[in-house]
Design a protein around this motif. Structure first.
Motif, PDB file in Angstrom:
ATOM      1  N   ILE A  52       0.834  -1.355  -0.136  1.00  0.00           N
ATOM      2  CA  ILE A  52      -0.459   0.083   0.037  1.00  0.00           C
ATOM      3  C   ILE A  52       0.785   1.436  -0.003  1.00  0.00           C
ATOM      4  O   ILE A  52       0.888   2.306  -0.441  1.00  0.00           O
ATOM      5  N   LEU A  53       1.654   1.255   0.673  1.00  0.00           N
ATOM      6  CA  LEU A  53       3.018   2.214   0.727  1.00  0.00           C
ATOM      7  C   LEU A  53       3.680   3.100  -0.783  1.00  0.00           C
ATOM      8  O   LEU A  53       3.537   3.837  -1.068  1.00  0.00           O
ATOM      9  N   LEU A  57       3.237   6.484  -3.168  1.00  0.00           N
ATOM     10  CA  LEU A  57       4.281   6.695  -3.937  1.00  0.00           C
ATOM     11  C   LEU A  57       3.972   6.885  -4.980  1.00  0.00           C
ATOM     12  O   LEU A  57       4.962   7.546  -5.355  1.00  0.00           O
ATOM     13  N   VAL A  58       4.323   5.344  -5.836  1.00  0.00           N
ATOM     14  CA  VAL A  58       3.593   5.209  -7.032  1.00  0.00           C
ATOM     15  C   VAL A  58       2.673   6.604  -7.480  1.00  0.00           C
ATOM     16  O   VAL A  58       3.518   7.512  -8.181  1.00  0.00           O
ATOM     17  N   TRP A  59       1.642   6.608  -6.918  1.00  0.00           N
ATOM     18  CA  TRP A  59       0.589   7.599  -7.351  1.00  0.00           C
ATOM     19  C   TRP A  59       1.503   8.857  -7.011  1.00  0.00           C
ATOM     20  O   TRP A  59       0.658   9.831  -7.798  1.00  0.00           O
ATOM     21  N   VAL A  60       1.494   9.160  -5.623  1.00  0.00           N
ATOM     22  CA  VAL A  60       2.274  10.767  -6.019  1.00  0.00           C
ATOM     23  C   VAL A  60       2.864  11.051  -7.245  1.00  0.00           C
ATOM     24  O   VAL A  60       3.224  11.734  -7.429  1.00  0.00           O
ATOM     25  N   TRP A  61       4.117  10.101  -7.172  1.00  0.00           N
ATOM     26  CA  TRP A  61       5.665  10.258  -8.122  1.00  0.00           C
ATOM     27  C   TRP A  61       4.872  10.473  -9.295  1.00  0.00           C
ATOM     28  O   TRP A  61       5.071  11.499 -10.242  1.00  0.00           O
ATOM     29  N   ILE A  62       3.605  10.189  -9.816  1.00  0.00           N
ATOM     30  CA  ILE A  62       2.820   9.527 -11.476  1.00  0.00           C
ATOM     31  C   ILE A  62       1.863  11.312 -11.122  1.00  0.00           C
ATOM     32  O   ILE A  62       1.824  11.863 -12.431  1.00  0.00           O
TER      33      ILE A  62
END
Length: 84
Positions: A52-53, A57-62
């Protein structure tokens, strides 16, 4: 408690050639499973939290650069910023 498995082989004339009975005590396996269950559950929960973490992080990065670009395009469209 014993666990039984049977193996048999039939000959062409439909007579049983041999019967093999294997018995193995399952107490050792049951004790192992009782001890391993909390550890497996703990590792599963930690893995789920890590997944989940990582997904966050990938969601924020994209999405962060896309949001910035979208806001910039809105500002250019509304006349707040000059076109380059």
């Amino acid at each position: 408690m014993l666990q039984y498995k049977f193996f048999y082989r039939q000959m062409v004339n439909a007579k049983i050639a041999c019967v093999l009975t294997v018995a193995k005590p399952t107490t050792n396996i049951n004790n192992f499973l009782k001890k391993a269950k909390p550890r497996i559950l703990g590792i599963g929960i930690i893995s789920l939290i890590a997944a989940i973490l990582l997904a966050y992080l990938v969601w924020v990065w994209i999405t962060r650069p896309i949001k910035r670009l979208s806001h910039y395009a809105d500002d250019v469209g509304s006349g707040k910023l000059k076109k380059p």
